[in-house]
Design a protein around this motif. Structure first.
Motif, PDB file in Angstrom:
ATOM      1  N   VAL A  90       9.725  11.269 -22.156  1.00 56.57           N
ATOM      2  CA  VAL A  90      10.006  11.174 -20.723  1.00 56.57           C
ATOM      3  C   VAL A  90       8.703  11.192 -19.924  1.00 56.57           C
ATOM      4  N   CYS A  91       7.800  12.111 -20.261  1.00 54.77           N
ATOM      5  CA  CYS A  91       6.527  12.210 -19.538  1.00 54.77           C
ATOM      6  C   CYS A  91       5.694  10.939 -19.682  1.00 54.77           C
ATOM      7  N   GLN A  92       5.702  10.361 -20.877  1.00 55.97           N
ATOM      8  CA  GLN A  92       4.924   9.148 -21.120  1.00 55.97           C
ATOM      9  C   GLN A  92       5.495   7.940 -20.388  1.00 55.97           C
ATOM     10  N   SER A  93       6.754   8.038 -19.982  1.00 55.69           N
ATOM     11  CA  SER A  93       7.361   6.922 -19.259  1.00 55.69           C
ATOM     12  C   SER A  93       7.200   7.051 -17.748  1.00 55.69           C
ATOM     13  N   TYR A  94       6.588   8.141 -17.273  1.00 55.43           N
ATOM     14  CA  TYR A  94       6.293   8.267 -15.843  1.00 55.43           C
ATOM     15  C   TYR A  94       5.352   7.124 -15.433  1.00 55.43           C
ATOM     16  N   PRO A  95       5.440   6.671 -14.185  1.00 52.42           N
ATOM     17  CA  PRO A  95       4.508   5.625 -13.737  1.00 52.42           C
ATOM     18  C   PRO A  95       3.071   6.128 -13.788  1.00 52.42           C
ATOM     19  N   GLN A  96       2.146   5.217 -14.017  1.00 53.05           N
ATOM     20  CA  GLN A  96       0.724   5.550 -14.115  1.00 53.05           C
ATOM     21  C   GLN A  96      -0.063   4.581 -13.238  1.00 53.05           C
ATOM     22  N   GLY A  97      -1.216   5.033 -12.774  1.00 56.28           N
ATOM     23  CA  GLY A  97      -2.101   4.149 -12.029  1.00 56.28           C
ATOM     24  C   GLY A  97      -2.031   4.351 -10.528  1.00 56.28           C
ATOM     25  N   ASP A  98      -2.644   3.429  -9.802  1.00 57.87           N
ATOM     26  CA  ASP A  98      -2.739   3.538  -8.348  1.00 57.87           C
ATOM     27  C   ASP A  98      -1.365   3.532  -7.683  1.00 57.87           C
ATOM     28  N   ILE A  99      -1.258   4.307  -6.606  1.00 63.67           N
ATOM     29  CA  ILE A  99      -0.059   4.323  -5.763  1.00 63.67           C
ATOM     30  C   ILE A  99      -0.286   3.377  -4.590  1.00 63.67           C
ATOM     31  N   HIS A 100       0.612   2.427  -4.421  1.00 62.55           N
ATOM     32  CA  HIS A 100       0.559   1.507  -3.278  1.00 62.55           C
ATOM     33  C   HIS A 100       1.667   1.865  -2.289  1.00 62.55           C
ATOM     34  N   LEU A 101       1.340   1.885  -1.027  1.00 60.09           N
ATOM     35  CA  LEU A 101       2.260   2.317   0.025  1.00 60.09           C
ATOM     36  C   LEU A 101       2.898   1.143   0.751  1.00 60.09           C
ATOM     37  N   THR A 102       4.204   1.264   0.987  1.00 56.40           N
ATOM     38  CA  THR A 102       4.922   0.400   1.928  1.00 56.40           C
ATOM     39  C   THR A 102       5.660   1.311   2.893  1.00 56.40           C
ATOM     40  N   ILE A 103       5.521   1.077   4.181  1.00 59.52           N
ATOM     41  CA  ILE A 103       6.242   1.872   5.179  1.00 59.52           C
ATOM     42  C   ILE A 103       7.598   1.221   5.428  1.00 59.52           C
ATOM     43  N   ASP A 104       8.660   2.010   5.245  1.00 55.39           N
ATOM     44  CA  ASP A 104      10.023   1.500   5.354  1.00 55.39           C
ATOM     45  C   ASP A 104      10.830   2.273   6.393  1.00 55.39           C
ATOM     46  N   VAL A 105      11.957   1.688   6.754  1.00 55.47           N
ATOM     47  CA  VAL A 105      12.958   2.377   7.564  1.00 55.47           C
ATOM     48  C   VAL A 105      13.925   3.060   6.615  1.00 55.47           C
ATOM     49  N   SER A 106      14.247   4.314   6.908  1.00 52.91           N
ATOM     50  CA  SER A 106      15.186   5.062   6.077  1.00 52.91           C
ATOM     51  C   SER A 106      16.427   5.402   6.885  1.00 52.91           C
ATOM     52  N   LEU A 107      17.574   5.033   6.344  1.00 49.44           N
ATOM     53  CA  LEU A 107      18.875   5.359   6.940  1.00 49.44           C
ATOM     54  C   LEU A 107      19.676   6.147   5.913  1.00 49.44           C
ATOM     55  N   PRO A 108      20.620   6.984   6.369  1.00 48.35           N
ATOM     56  CA  PRO A 108      21.333   7.842   5.425  1.00 48.35           C
ATOM     57  C   PRO A 108      22.149   7.050   4.411  1.00 48.35           C
ATOM     58  N   SER A 109      22.163   7.545   3.173  1.00 53.09           N
ATOM     59  CA  SER A 109      23.059   6.967   2.165  1.00 53.09           C
ATOM     60  C   SER A 109      24.154   7.954   1.799  1.00 53.09           C
ATOM     61  N   HIS A 110      24.146   9.126   2.447  1.00 48.74           N
ATOM     62  CA  HIS A 110      25.318   9.998   2.412  1.00 48.74           C
ATOM     63  C   HIS A 110      26.007   9.860   3.764  1.00 48.74           C
ATOM     64  N   THR A 111      27.104  10.551   3.982  1.00 45.12           N
ATOM     65  CA  THR A 111      27.916  10.281   5.165  1.00 45.12           C
ATOM     66  C   THR A 111      28.102  11.511   6.042  1.00 45.12           C
ATOM     67  N   PRO A 112      27.169  11.767   6.976  1.00 48.41           N
ATOM     68  CA  PRO A 112      27.417  12.826   7.949  1.00 48.41           C
ATOM     69  C   PRO A 112      28.726  12.568   8.703  1.00 48.41           C
ATOM     70  N   ALA A 113      29.351  13.638   9.169  1.00 50.41           N
ATOM     71  CA  ALA A 113      30.693  13.534   9.743  1.00 50.41           C
ATOM     72  C   ALA A 113      30.772  12.566  10.916  1.00 50.41           C
ATOM     73  N   HIS A 114      29.657  12.383  11.647  1.00 55.01           N
ATOM     74  CA  HIS A 114      29.726  11.563  12.858  1.00 55.01           C
ATOM     75  C   HIS A 114      29.479  10.080  12.585  1.00 55.01           C
ATOM     76  N   LEU A 115      29.273   9.708  11.314  1.00 55.61           N
ATOM     77  CA  LEU A 115      28.979   8.315  10.999  1.00 55.61           C
ATOM     78  C   LEU A 115      30.146   7.643  10.284  1.00 55.61           C
ATOM     79  N   ASN A 116      30.260   6.345  10.496  1.00 55.55           N
ATOM     80  CA  ASN A 116      31.287   5.537   9.862  1.00 55.55           C
ATOM     81  C   ASN A 116      30.925   5.346   8.380  1.00 55.55           C
ATOM     82  N   PRO A 117      31.746   5.863   7.447  1.00 51.36           N
ATOM     83  CA  PRO A 117      31.393   5.744   6.025  1.00 51.36           C
ATOM     84  C   PRO A 117      31.295   4.299   5.544  1.00 51.36           C
TER      85      PRO A 117
END
Length: 277
Positions: free
Chosen positions: A140-167
């Motif tokens: 498992v440890c050997q299958s972790y990603p290796q090397g440089d980390i590249h960044l992308t800035i994204d928009v994050s929206l919930p993938s669970h369902t708070p009570a006030h949102l339409n599921p």
């Protein structure tokens, strides 16, 4: 062309309205959007750290037993990448292993301030002997990603369902941005990917609950008591382990209370794992 967050949200809003979702539901959903950083082994984004390798720590620092997932250069991480009060410089090290336990945290974080001398920690010979006998752990440890980390800035929206949102909106978003597209990388900040933690509070609800039980059992490592209120916690990072690491995949979530993060007290990080073997 890289879209700004307002441009991305405008496009997401237009797509949702075109699908026939009520405008009020869409606006409530869009209002929950926060930025996040997608950290991947490849891509065109700037390098903000390194996956895997050796944990370089200040002399005398006790290194966590879990393997190193990533070392993030906080100074290279743009402030707009997340809404978290992250340190402006220094190194943030994430440790974790994708297997659940009896309310023990399955991961931790270590912050090394800028300018502090670091070194490779001495090896724990007893721990090495145990790990040598555990082939699964090594694989498992050997299958972790290796090397440089590249960044992308994204928009994050919930993938669970708070009570006030339409599921149905959540299901629609999940179908457009499937979790499988994130496998093998790390997300910093944002909303947690729900996986099997599909309650109203998502994985952070599990973090808040389990941290409280960990304190009761004497497993809590933080300097203060963990809050039972999910709204006091934020997602520091998540690691979606590929199926090569865990059949069916696993997700590792690091949670921290926002005021602890602002104070740079990372001993209060608590991590949970969702694994569907």
């Amino acid at each position: 062309m890289i879209l700004t967050m307002p441009q991305q949200l405008a496009q997401i809003r237009a797509d949702a309205l075109e699908q026939g979702f009520p405008a009020d539901d869409v606006e409530r959903w869009i209002a929950t959007a926060i930025p996040c950083g997608t950290l991947a082994p490849g891509g065109d984004g700037p390098v903000v750290g390194r996956f895997g390798g050796t944990a370089m720590v200040p002399r005398g620092t006790q290194v966590p037993g879990n393997p190193l997932v990533a070392t993030i250069d906080c100074a290279a991480l743009p402030r707009q990448a997340t809404d978290l009060p992250l340190p402006p410089d220094g190194q943030l090290l994430l440790f974790g292993y994708p297997e659940g336990g009896e309310y023990y945290s399955q991961g931790s974080a270590l912050y090394v301030p800028a300018g502090v001398a670091v070194e490779e920690p001495p090896k724990d010979e007893e721990l090495d002997e145990d790990e040598d006998e555990d082939e699964e752990f090594l694989e498992v440890c050997q299958s972790y990603p290796q090397g440089d980390i590249h960044l992308t800035i994204d928009v994050s929206l919930p993938s669970h369902t708070p009570a006030h949102l339409n599921p149905k909106l959540i299901d629609y978003w999940s179908s457009k941005a499937p979790i499988s597209s994130k496998w093998g990388g790390v997300q910093i900040g944002g909303h947690a990917s729900a996986c099997d933690f599909r309650g109203n509070d998502g994985p952070l609800g599990v973090v808040a609950e389990y941290a409280g039980k960990a304190e009761q059992l004497g497993y809590w490592r933080g300097s203060g008591s963990p809050s039972p209120r999910v709204e006091d916690w934020v997602l520091l990072a998540e690691f979606l382990c590929s199926s090569e690491m865990r059949p069916g995949g696993a997700a590792l979530y690091w949670g921290i209370q926002r005021d602890e993060l602002a104070a740079r007290r990372f001993d209060g990080v608590y991590a949970v794992v969702d694994w569907n073997p």
